[in-house]
Motif scaffolding. Structure first.
Motif: not given
Ligand SMILES: Nc1ncnc2c1ncn2[C@@H]1O[C@H](COP(=O)(O)OP(=O)(O)OP(=O)(O)O)[C@@H](O)[C@H]1O
Ligand SMILES: [Mg+2]
Length: 231
Positions: A44-54, A67-81
């Motif tokens: 889930i952290l990888t999806v949210m951009g906290y880790l980047h897949p190799r 490759g997006l950072p977390p704020y940019a992933v969140a801006r796509l409309g991903f709500g993370f709990v």
């Protein structure tokens, strides 16, 4: 809408995810199940951009977002709990709900509507984060993600450590959101929660997906239940 293909992820030099593939379609609820340390949060952290897949790709509506950072992933409309809920302890319930909401998209979810979904939060509106029970904190964390009007909701073990009655409330909320057509990626250890809300299930073990299938198939896979889940 969300497609992970062959993801490898690392913490430093520790190789944690090995070729993880999963997808969530429009309006679909998909569950990622697995024991402690299996790699659920890492996924889930990888999806949210906290880790980047190799290795591998993460696509959202066809666009590569790996490759997006977390704020940019969140801006796509991903709500993370997140698993730790991350309620602000010294802010009130209302402040916790509104502090990020202005940065989100406009839409269905308003303070009024989340209080309708979570009446217990309305009753606690002026209480501070640290004064809430574990269940209330979990509700608040979900409510806060909804205030961003997400197109995809990602929840990391929302039932963890909660009494059965509260778990049922969480199940009811997730079913309600599913009924409204919200796409959900749910991470769980609880088979009860998974079977109650998800359309499709993936089981992860040692960073690799070892089962993909529907509810009936999962319930009948005794070896999967025995070997990879705590049942
Ligand atoms: N920051 C980190 N640095 C190094 N290794 C980590 C880190 N976080 C987690 N790990 C390791 O990665 C593996 C997967 O952990 P992860 O947190 O994804 O598991 P999980 O399935 O979410 O487990 P849980 O159900 O306990 O939350 C574990 O072996 C864990 O020890
Ligand atoms: Mg975890």
């Amino acid at each position: 809408m969300l497609d992970l293909e062959n993801i490898d992820a690392y913490y430093g030099e520790s190789h944690i995810l090995h070729g993880v593939s999963l997808s969530v379609g429009n309006g679909e609820v998909v569950c990622l199940l697995g024991r402690n340390g299996a790699g659920k949060t890492t996924t889930i952290l990888t999806v949210m951009g906290y880790l980047h897949p190799r290795r591998g790709t993460i696509r959202f509506n066809g666009r590569d977002i790996g490759g997006l950072p977390p704020y940019a992933v969140a801006r796509l409309g991903f709500g993370f709990v997140p698993q730790e809920r991350e309620i602000f302890p010294s802010l009130s319930v209302r402040e916790n709900l509104t502090v990020f909401a202005r940065g989100g998209r406009n839409g269905f979810w308003t303070l009024q509507r989340v209080f309708e979904l979570f009446p217990s939060l309305r009753a606690r509106e002026r209480n501070l984060g640290f004064q809430l029970s574990g269940g209330e904190q979990q509700m608040l964390s979900i409510a806060r993600a909804l205030m961003l009007n997400p197109v995809l909701l990602l929840l990391d073990e929302p039932s963890e450590g909660l009494a059965p009655m509260i778990v049922q409330e969480i199940i009811d909320v997730l079913k309600h959101l599913k009924g409204e057509g919200l796409a959900i990626l749910l991470v769980e250890q609880s088979l009860r929660v998974a079977l109650a809300v998800a359309d499709r299930h993936h089981v992860i073990n040692k960073g690799a997906i070892c089962f993909t299938g529907g509810a009936a198939e999962l319930e009948n896979s005794e070896s999967v239940l025995r070997n990879y889940l705590s049942v």
